[in-house]
Design a protein around this motif. Sequence first.
Motif, mmCIF file in Angstrom:
data_model
loop_
_atom_site.group_PDB
_atom_site.id
_atom_site.type_symbol
_atom_site.label_atom_id
_atom_site.label_comp_id
_atom_site.label_asym_id
_atom_site.label_seq_id
_atom_site.Cartn_x
_atom_site.Cartn_y
_atom_site.Cartn_z
ATOM 1 N N HIS A 7 0.844 -1.004 0.088
ATOM 2 C CA HIS A 7 -0.055 0.053 0.119
ATOM 3 C C HIS A 7 0.923 1.187 0.014
ATOM 4 O O HIS A 7 0.623 2.398 -0.810
ATOM 5 C CB HIS A 7 -1.010 -0.106 1.216
ATOM 6 N N SER A 10 2.585 1.821 -3.484
ATOM 7 C CA SER A 10 1.550 2.133 -4.330
ATOM 8 C C SER A 10 1.084 3.403 -4.286
ATOM 9 O O SER A 10 0.971 4.351 -5.153
ATOM 10 C CB SER A 10 0.114 1.242 -4.259
ATOM 11 N N TYR A 11 1.244 4.076 -2.907
ATOM 12 C CA TYR A 11 1.046 5.526 -2.747
ATOM 13 C C TYR A 11 2.024 6.329 -3.077
ATOM 14 O O TYR A 11 1.822 7.106 -3.727
ATOM 15 C CB TYR A 11 0.765 5.586 -1.247
ATOM 16 N N LYS A 14 1.960 6.577 -6.766
ATOM 17 C CA LYS A 14 0.774 7.544 -7.059
ATOM 18 C C LYS A 14 1.345 9.206 -7.390
ATOM 19 O O LYS A 14 1.241 9.879 -8.010
ATOM 20 C CB LYS A 14 -0.410 7.057 -6.419
ATOM 21 N N LEU A 60 -4.878 12.565 -2.277
ATOM 22 C CA LEU A 60 -3.490 12.136 -1.689
ATOM 23 C C LEU A 60 -3.374 12.659 -0.316
ATOM 24 O O LEU A 60 -2.905 11.655 0.438
ATOM 25 C CB LEU A 60 -2.334 12.745 -2.372
ATOM 26 N N GLU A 63 -5.364 9.904 1.730
ATOM 27 C CA GLU A 63 -4.658 8.660 1.874
ATOM 28 C C GLU A 63 -3.399 8.723 2.832
ATOM 29 O O GLU A 63 -2.979 7.941 3.458
ATOM 30 C CB GLU A 63 -4.314 8.174 0.385
#
Length: 116
Positions: A7, A10-11, A14, A60, A63
């Motif tokens: 996770h 992935s963040y 991104k 963003l 998250e």
Amino acid sequence: SAPEFDHAYSYVSKIKARFASQQDVYQKFLTILQRYKEQGFAIAQVKQQVGTLFAGHDDLLAEFGNFLPDPGAKAAPSNKTKKVKQPAPAKSSSEQAAAPNTPSSSQQSAKKDAAP
């Protein structure tokens, strides 16, 4: 654990993709995280800096909140500044056998001084 790492990876990917044309934003984000880790910046300070950096990118920011610990917490100092008390080395079996329960010389002299 693996899902948390995936996770986080992935963040970060991104963020890098979102700011591909603004590499300074991505680099500033990494610098904020590094300072938090190494210098123990307060979570509130990190959150404020990232909030300013990602202004207008509410997804963003939301998250990012998933990765934050308690707002009052500070990062543990890095190992460079942390002093950890090392346990005393264990005596080898031969050292223990040589002097099983004999008091040290300082303990013996203290007993002599205390005797009437």
